[in-house]
Design an enzyme around this catalytic site. Structure first.
Site, mmCIF file in Angstrom:
data_model
loop_
_atom_site.group_PDB
_atom_site.id
_atom_site.type_symbol
_atom_site.label_atom_id
_atom_site.label_comp_id
_atom_site.label_asym_id
_atom_site.label_seq_id
_atom_site.Cartn_x
_atom_site.Cartn_y
_atom_site.Cartn_z
ATOM 1 N N ARG A 188 0.811 -1.231 0.000
ATOM 2 C CA ARG A 188 0.000 0.000 0.000
ATOM 3 C C ARG A 188 0.844 1.281 0.000
ATOM 4 N NH1 ARG A 188 -3.572 -3.284 -0.964
ATOM 5 N NH2 ARG A 188 -5.710 -3.085 -0.256
ATOM 6 N N SER A 210 -11.197 -0.073 2.004
ATOM 7 C CA SER A 210 -10.541 -0.197 3.310
ATOM 8 C C SER A 210 -10.171 1.177 3.839
ATOM 9 C CB SER A 210 -9.251 -1.011 3.188
ATOM 10 O OG SER A 210 -9.513 -2.299 2.739
ATOM 11 N N GLU A 235 -5.756 4.121 5.839
ATOM 12 C CA GLU A 235 -5.300 3.926 4.457
ATOM 13 C C GLU A 235 -5.734 5.112 3.595
ATOM 14 O OE1 GLU A 235 -7.009 1.662 1.070
ATOM 15 O OE2 GLU A 235 -5.847 0.037 1.943
HETATM 16 N N1 EPU Z 1 -11.883 -10.240 8.860
HETATM 17 C C1 EPU Z 1 -12.638 -10.250 10.014
HETATM 18 N N2 EPU Z 1 -13.589 -9.284 10.173
HETATM 19 C C2 EPU Z 1 -13.834 -8.358 9.237
HETATM 20 C C3 EPU Z 1 -13.058 -8.335 8.049
HETATM 21 C C4 EPU Z 1 -12.091 -9.294 7.877
HETATM 22 O O1 EPU Z 1 -12.459 -11.080 10.886
HETATM 23 O O2 EPU Z 1 -14.712 -7.514 9.454
HETATM 24 C C5 EPU Z 1 -10.901 -11.296 8.640
HETATM 25 C C6 EPU Z 1 -11.397 -12.225 7.517
HETATM 26 O O3 EPU Z 1 -12.191 -13.250 8.006
HETATM 27 C C7 EPU Z 1 -10.112 -12.728 6.911
HETATM 28 C C8 EPU Z 1 -9.109 -11.626 7.197
HETATM 29 O O4 EPU Z 1 -9.699 -10.759 8.150
HETATM 30 O O5 EPU Z 1 -9.681 -13.898 7.522
HETATM 31 C C9 EPU Z 1 -8.756 -10.863 5.931
HETATM 32 O O6 EPU Z 1 -9.945 -10.340 5.338
HETATM 33 P P1 EPU Z 1 -10.099 -10.104 3.740
HETATM 34 O O7 EPU Z 1 -9.645 -11.292 2.994
HETATM 35 O O8 EPU Z 1 -11.468 -9.582 3.525
HETATM 36 O O9 EPU Z 1 -9.024 -9.013 3.408
HETATM 37 P P2 EPU Z 1 -8.602 -7.710 4.191
HETATM 38 O O10 EPU Z 1 -7.233 -7.906 4.749
HETATM 39 O O11 EPU Z 1 -9.669 -7.332 5.152
HETATM 40 C C10 EPU Z 1 -7.477 -6.691 2.057
HETATM 41 C C11 EPU Z 1 -7.456 -5.340 1.368
HETATM 42 C C12 EPU Z 1 -8.728 -5.115 0.541
HETATM 43 C C13 EPU Z 1 -8.829 -6.250 -0.472
HETATM 44 C C14 EPU Z 1 -8.866 -7.582 0.308
HETATM 45 C C15 EPU Z 1 -8.952 -8.786 -0.592
HETATM 46 C C16 EPU Z 1 -6.149 -3.939 2.880
HETATM 47 C C17 EPU Z 1 -6.157 -2.817 3.840
HETATM 48 N N3 EPU Z 1 -7.325 -4.277 2.367
HETATM 49 O O12 EPU Z 1 -8.545 -6.641 3.014
HETATM 50 O O13 EPU Z 1 -8.579 -3.903 -0.164
HETATM 51 O O14 EPU Z 1 -9.987 -6.122 -1.280
HETATM 52 O O15 EPU Z 1 -7.659 -7.700 1.104
HETATM 53 O O16 EPU Z 1 -7.709 -9.080 -1.131
HETATM 54 O O17 EPU Z 1 -5.069 -4.479 2.602
HETATM 55 C C18 EPU Z 1 -9.137 -1.585 -0.303
HETATM 56 O O18 EPU Z 1 -7.935 -1.340 -0.185
HETATM 57 O O19 EPU Z 1 -9.998 -0.672 -0.459
HETATM 58 C C19 EPU Z 1 -9.601 -2.962 -0.186
HETATM 59 C C20 EPU Z 1 -10.887 -3.259 -0.103
#
Ligand code: EPU
Length: 337
Positions: A164, A237, A333
């Site tokens: 990022r 995010s 972010e």
């Molecule tokens: N999780 C929770 N609670 C929540 C959200 C997530 O427990 O409310 C847990 C999920 O169960 C999962 C883990 O956190 O095990 C990761 O969640 P997810 O795969 O949804 O990915 P993320 O780390 O929350 C990142 C990016 C997103 C991108 C997704 C998918 C960042 C800050 N965000 O989210 O990017 O779409 O991976 O690859 O790195 C964005 O930047 O606008 C964005 C949406």
């Protein structure tokens, strides 16, 4: 170049915050961009470069010139048996560009389907999703160096990409991106290992997915988890996933064995901020006009014409509660202006 005065930015940021910019210009060429910068320098007022406004929180009126980049065009500059080289205008809509490449059979960015924003913004925070980061396909980035007013091209290494972030984010607006060059693959290696991609393909009975199938699966996953900014104001995010040293991670893990985290190197772990926020009880919580999205706590939503400051205050409450419970200070972010 047409300069508008006292322009509402409501339609120019995906949170839908109604702040005013003293001046506003949409530019369709590098020359118009240079003209707009020269105009603001002459008037001794600041300027701010805006793409699609999908990663920004306006919290006050902007007493300067907002320059919206509308430089478009997708140009094939070269081609080999296995690769295609493209030069893309910074103002192209990101998802439109992804769809164009998928339709041509060029792979590498299909996992980044449906990410809001423009092509020019994609290298700034090195957008990433579902196991892919845009840096993997970028050959070079062309920008205007505002210190010399000259164009400058950075090869991939010079862009200093990281999670990022990039040189462009670190140097904080010194370089104004006008075009991005990509190298895409004609026989792409499809990336289905992340999260629920495999599961979604299996549900659809797809064994040998095409680029279109992967893109459709990603669109389905994103749409089911993330709110559509056209319906509910948001900037994806709001927070970054924090990193901890392995030692600190292990200490925390003994206290919270369910915590979700991934090793990113021998001595660093990336912690799922969504999990931390959810475990502070924020999932689906709404305070006044602002809320924490019920399906993904990393996303803050504007339910009803909230001001940027209301959203900022809400995010600060989340930061403080995560700090209190886990001793981790979340970083935003989104860019706060
Ligand atoms: N999780 C929770 N609670 C929540 C959200 C997530 O427990 O409310 C847990 C999920 O169960 C999962 C883990 O956190 O095990 C990761 O969640 P997810 O795969 O949804 O990915 P993320 O780390 O929350 C990142 C990016 C997103 C991108 C997704 C998918 C960042 C800050 N965000 O989210 O990017 O779409 O991976 O690859 O790195 C964005 O930047 O606008 C964005 C949406």
């Amino acid at each position: 170049m047409r300069i508008e005065e006292n322009k509402s930015l409501k339609l120019y940021n995906s949170f839908g915050c109604n702040e005013i910019s003293r001046y506003f210009a949409a530019v369709k060429s590098v020359d118009a961009l240079l003209e707009a910068i020269a105009w603001s320098k002459e008037k001794i007022i600041p300027y701010y470069i805006l793409g699609a406004g999908s990663n920004i929180l306006f919290t006050k009126p902007f007493e300067g010139l907002v320059i919206k980049i509308e430089i478009v065009g997708i140009l094939k500059t070269n081609e080999t048996a296995s690769e295609v080289f493209l030069n893309v205008g910074a103002g192209e809509n990101w998802h439109h560009f992804v769809s164009y490449c998928i339709q041509k059979g060029w792979g590498g960015i299909e996992n980044l389907s449906l990410i809001p924003g423009t092509v020019g913004a994609s290298p700034i925070q090195n957008i990433g999703a579902y196991g892919v980061e845009v840096q993997e396909t970028i050959e070079s980035v062309t920008a205007i160096d505002t210190q010399s007013n000259q164009p400058i091209t950075f090869n991939n290494l010079a862009c200093k990409f990281s999670y990022r972030s990039s040189l462009f984010k670190e140097e904080n607006n010194r370089y104004l991106i006008t075009a991005v060059a990509f190298i895409l693959k004609k026989q792409p290696q499809l990336r289905t290992e992340y999260g629920s991609i495999k599961e979604t393909l299996r549900e659809k009975g797809i064994k040998n997915p095409s680029l279109v199938a992967i893109s459709n699966a990603i669109i389905q996953i994103r749409s089911s988890k993330l709110p559509d900014p056209k319906v509910l104001g948001n900037a994806g995010s709001f927070f970054k996933n924090p990193t901890l040293t392995t030692i600190d991670f292990e200490k925390l893990k003994t206290l919270f064995p369910q915590m979700i985290a991934y090793p990113i190197s021998d001595d660093l772990y990336k912690i799922a901020a969504g999990w931390l926020i959810e475990n502070c009880g924020w999932k689906g919580i709404r305070k006044g006009k602002v809320g924490c999205y019920e399906k993904q706590t990393l996303v803050l939503v504007n339910y009803d014409n909230a001001s940027g400051n209301e959203i900022l205050d809400f995010s600060e409450e989340i930061i403080q509660s995560v700090l209190k419970k886990f001793e981790i200070r979340l970083e935003r972010e989104v860019i706060v202006l």
